[in-house]
Motif scaffolding. Structure first.
Motif, mmCIF file in Angstrom:
data_model
loop_
_atom_site.group_PDB
_atom_site.id
_atom_site.type_symbol
_atom_site.label_atom_id
_atom_site.label_comp_id
_atom_site.label_asym_id
_atom_site.label_seq_id
_atom_site.Cartn_x
_atom_site.Cartn_y
_atom_site.Cartn_z
ATOM 1 N N PHE A 185 -16.164 -11.538 27.025
ATOM 2 C CA PHE A 185 -15.353 -11.096 28.161
ATOM 3 C C PHE A 185 -13.976 -11.747 28.162
ATOM 4 O O PHE A 185 -12.983 -11.102 28.539
ATOM 5 C CB PHE A 185 -16.080 -11.373 29.475
ATOM 6 C CG PHE A 185 -17.088 -10.311 29.814
ATOM 7 C CD1 PHE A 185 -16.683 -9.065 30.247
ATOM 8 C CD2 PHE A 185 -18.444 -10.558 29.676
ATOM 9 C CE1 PHE A 185 -17.614 -8.082 30.554
ATOM 10 C CE2 PHE A 185 -19.377 -9.584 29.981
ATOM 11 C CZ PHE A 185 -18.964 -8.337 30.418
ATOM 12 N N ILE A 186 -13.899 -13.007 27.743
ATOM 13 C CA ILE A 186 -12.584 -13.656 27.655
ATOM 14 C C ILE A 186 -11.740 -12.954 26.586
ATOM 15 O O ILE A 186 -10.542 -12.723 26.781
ATOM 16 C CB ILE A 186 -12.739 -15.154 27.327
ATOM 17 C CG1 ILE A 186 -13.303 -15.905 28.533
ATOM 18 C CG2 ILE A 186 -11.396 -15.769 26.932
ATOM 19 C CD1 ILE A 186 -13.571 -17.369 28.285
ATOM 20 N N GLY A 187 -12.360 -12.595 25.454
ATOM 21 C CA GLY A 187 -11.644 -11.869 24.408
ATOM 22 C C GLY A 187 -11.111 -10.534 24.907
ATOM 23 O O GLY A 187 -9.971 -10.151 24.613
ATOM 24 N N MET A 188 -11.925 -9.815 25.699
ATOM 25 C CA MET A 188 -11.482 -8.547 26.264
ATOM 26 C C MET A 188 -10.319 -8.761 27.239
ATOM 27 O O MET A 188 -9.357 -7.980 27.273
ATOM 28 C CB MET A 188 -12.653 -7.864 26.975
ATOM 29 C CG MET A 188 -13.745 -7.379 26.039
ATOM 30 S SD MET A 188 -15.272 -6.908 26.891
ATOM 31 C CE MET A 188 -14.713 -5.522 27.856
ATOM 32 N N SER A 189 -10.398 -9.840 28.037
ATOM 33 C CA SER A 189 -9.338 -10.127 29.012
ATOM 34 C C SER A 189 -8.019 -10.451 28.312
ATOM 35 O O SER A 189 -6.955 -9.957 28.705
ATOM 36 C CB SER A 189 -9.751 -11.300 29.914
ATOM 37 O OG SER A 189 -10.939 -11.007 30.602
ATOM 38 N N PHE A 213 0.130 -18.316 21.747
ATOM 39 C CA PHE A 213 -1.099 -18.890 22.314
ATOM 40 C C PHE A 213 -2.174 -17.833 22.561
ATOM 41 O O PHE A 213 -3.314 -18.004 22.122
ATOM 42 C CB PHE A 213 -0.778 -19.666 23.598
ATOM 43 C CG PHE A 213 0.061 -20.886 23.370
ATOM 44 C CD1 PHE A 213 -0.470 -22.013 22.766
ATOM 45 C CD2 PHE A 213 1.391 -20.901 23.739
ATOM 46 C CE1 PHE A 213 0.300 -23.137 22.540
ATOM 47 C CE2 PHE A 213 2.174 -22.017 23.528
ATOM 48 C CZ PHE A 213 1.632 -23.142 22.920
ATOM 49 N N PRO A 214 -1.878 -16.709 23.247
ATOM 50 C CA PRO A 214 -2.935 -15.701 23.413
ATOM 51 C C PRO A 214 -3.368 -15.055 22.101
ATOM 52 O O PRO A 214 -4.549 -14.730 21.939
ATOM 53 C CB PRO A 214 -2.314 -14.670 24.370
ATOM 54 C CG PRO A 214 -0.860 -14.909 24.333
ATOM 55 C CD PRO A 214 -0.677 -16.359 24.028
ATOM 56 N N VAL A 215 -2.440 -14.867 21.146
ATOM 57 C CA VAL A 215 -2.815 -14.275 19.856
ATOM 58 C C VAL A 215 -3.761 -15.210 19.093
ATOM 59 O O VAL A 215 -4.802 -14.787 18.567
ATOM 60 C CB VAL A 215 -1.563 -13.954 19.016
ATOM 61 C CG1 VAL A 215 -1.945 -13.594 17.580
ATOM 62 C CG2 VAL A 215 -0.775 -12.807 19.644
ATOM 63 N N PHE A 216 -3.404 -16.497 19.044
ATOM 64 C CA PHE A 216 -4.254 -17.474 18.363
ATOM 65 C C PHE A 216 -5.620 -17.552 19.043
ATOM 66 O O PHE A 216 -6.668 -17.590 18.383
ATOM 67 C CB PHE A 216 -3.573 -18.843 18.362
ATOM 68 C CG PHE A 216 -4.422 -19.952 17.798
ATOM 69 C CD1 PHE A 216 -4.626 -20.059 16.431
ATOM 70 C CD2 PHE A 216 -5.031 -20.874 18.635
ATOM 71 C CE1 PHE A 216 -5.422 -21.074 15.905
ATOM 72 C CE2 PHE A 216 -5.820 -21.891 18.123
ATOM 73 C CZ PHE A 216 -6.017 -21.992 16.755
ATOM 74 N N TYR A 217 -5.604 -17.551 20.372
ATOM 75 C CA TYR A 217 -6.861 -17.649 21.126
ATOM 76 C C TYR A 217 -7.727 -16.413 20.894
ATOM 77 O O TYR A 217 -8.958 -16.526 20.781
ATOM 78 C CB TYR A 217 -6.545 -17.800 22.610
ATOM 79 C CG TYR A 217 -7.733 -18.165 23.453
ATOM 80 C CD1 TYR A 217 -8.434 -19.350 23.238
ATOM 81 C CD2 TYR A 217 -8.177 -17.331 24.472
ATOM 82 C CE1 TYR A 217 -9.525 -19.697 24.009
ATOM 83 C CE2 TYR A 217 -9.269 -17.661 25.249
ATOM 84 C CZ TYR A 217 -9.933 -18.852 25.014
ATOM 85 O OH TYR A 217 -11.021 -19.181 25.780
#
Length: 262
Positions: A185-189, A213-217
């Motif tokens: 769910f975090i990946g989808m968000s 940061f969001p791309v790496f995460y």
């Protein structure tokens, strides 16, 4: 004192299989699971656009350093085999190092557990409450106790679902179930966040970060979602089944508009 035996060959006997590494990450992330709680309660914060990033930048490095130093201390006193055999590593560590004062460790662990539980109850109930308020969950979860002004139904709902999950006797399987679902769910968000940054670049964004940061995460999330499917497919399947149990609840509680008032 020169007790460095546990540090001589720290990765002896370990595996390089990606699926096992991902499952190890699940246990590690579970230990640090409080890092994302503050995001759920931004309505409770004073000046969240300043204080939320400030709290994250102060707390994450501090907790990471403390956790690493604690583990270094454990390995200085115990071997990896002794750590794996111990039911409570911190208590065994205290027995060997603090002598007659070893009783303080269980007390401090209990205080830490109480604090973590307090944060989990506070944030999870807020999550259900806001989700229901926005129409994503049955509306009764967005009602409050008129005397205490607390979201009592969502607190009870969280309590019941937690007790159901605690009926499992295998803590590691439970961690894998929960971590797989949470990572999914975090990946989808985060994917949604990146899509909005591209498709709607002019939206107001009070808190901005570099896209790095969001791309790496997201790359980390994809790794943690895909690789466990090869090494623990049954646990991942159970996680997906847990998600699927919410579909009939959503259909009855949200999609069914003309249901009786009762």
């Amino acid at each position: 004192m020169g007790s460095t035996e546990s540090f001589n060959q720290p990765f002896e006997g370990s595996t390089t299989e990606p699926g096992k590494i991902a499952l190890a990450f699940y246990s590690g992330l579970f230990s640090y699971s409080g890092w994302n709680y503050l995001n759920f309660v931004t309505e409770e914060l004073k000046d969240p656009y300043k204080n939320l990033p400030r709290a994250i930048w102060i707390s994450l490095p501090l907790v990471t350093i403390i956790y690493i130093l604690a583990n270094v201390a454990y390995f200085a006193v115990m071997t990896p085999v002794e750590m794996l055999a111990s039911d409570a590593v911190a208590v065994t560590f205290a027995d060997r190092t603090l002598g007659v004062m070893s009783w303080v460790m269980p007390v401090f662990v209990a205080c830490s557990t109480f604090g973590a539980l307090n944060g989990a109850i506070f944030t999870s109930s807020r999550l259900f409450f806001v989700g229901a308020r926005h129409g994503h969950l049955p509306g009764f979860l967005a009602t409050i106790n008129i005397k205490l002004l607390t979201p009592l139904p969502s607190l009870l709902f969280g309590c019941i679902t937690s007790l159901i999950m605690l009926s499992s006797s295998d803590i590691y399987a439970l961690i894998n179930y929960a971590s797989f679902v949470e990572t999914l769910f975090i990946g989808m968000s985060v994917s949604g966040l990146l899509i909005l940054r591209i498709t709607k670049p002019n939206l107001e964004r009070p808190i901005k970060v570099s896209l790095f940061f969001p791309v790496f995460y997201l790359i980390v999330c994809v790794f943690l979602i895909i690789t466990p499917l090869t090494s623990s497919p049954m646990e991942c399947l159970m996680g997906l089944i847990m998600i699927a149990t919410g579909i009939p609840v959503y259909m009855l509680g949200v999609m069914w508009k003309n249901k009786p008032q009762g």
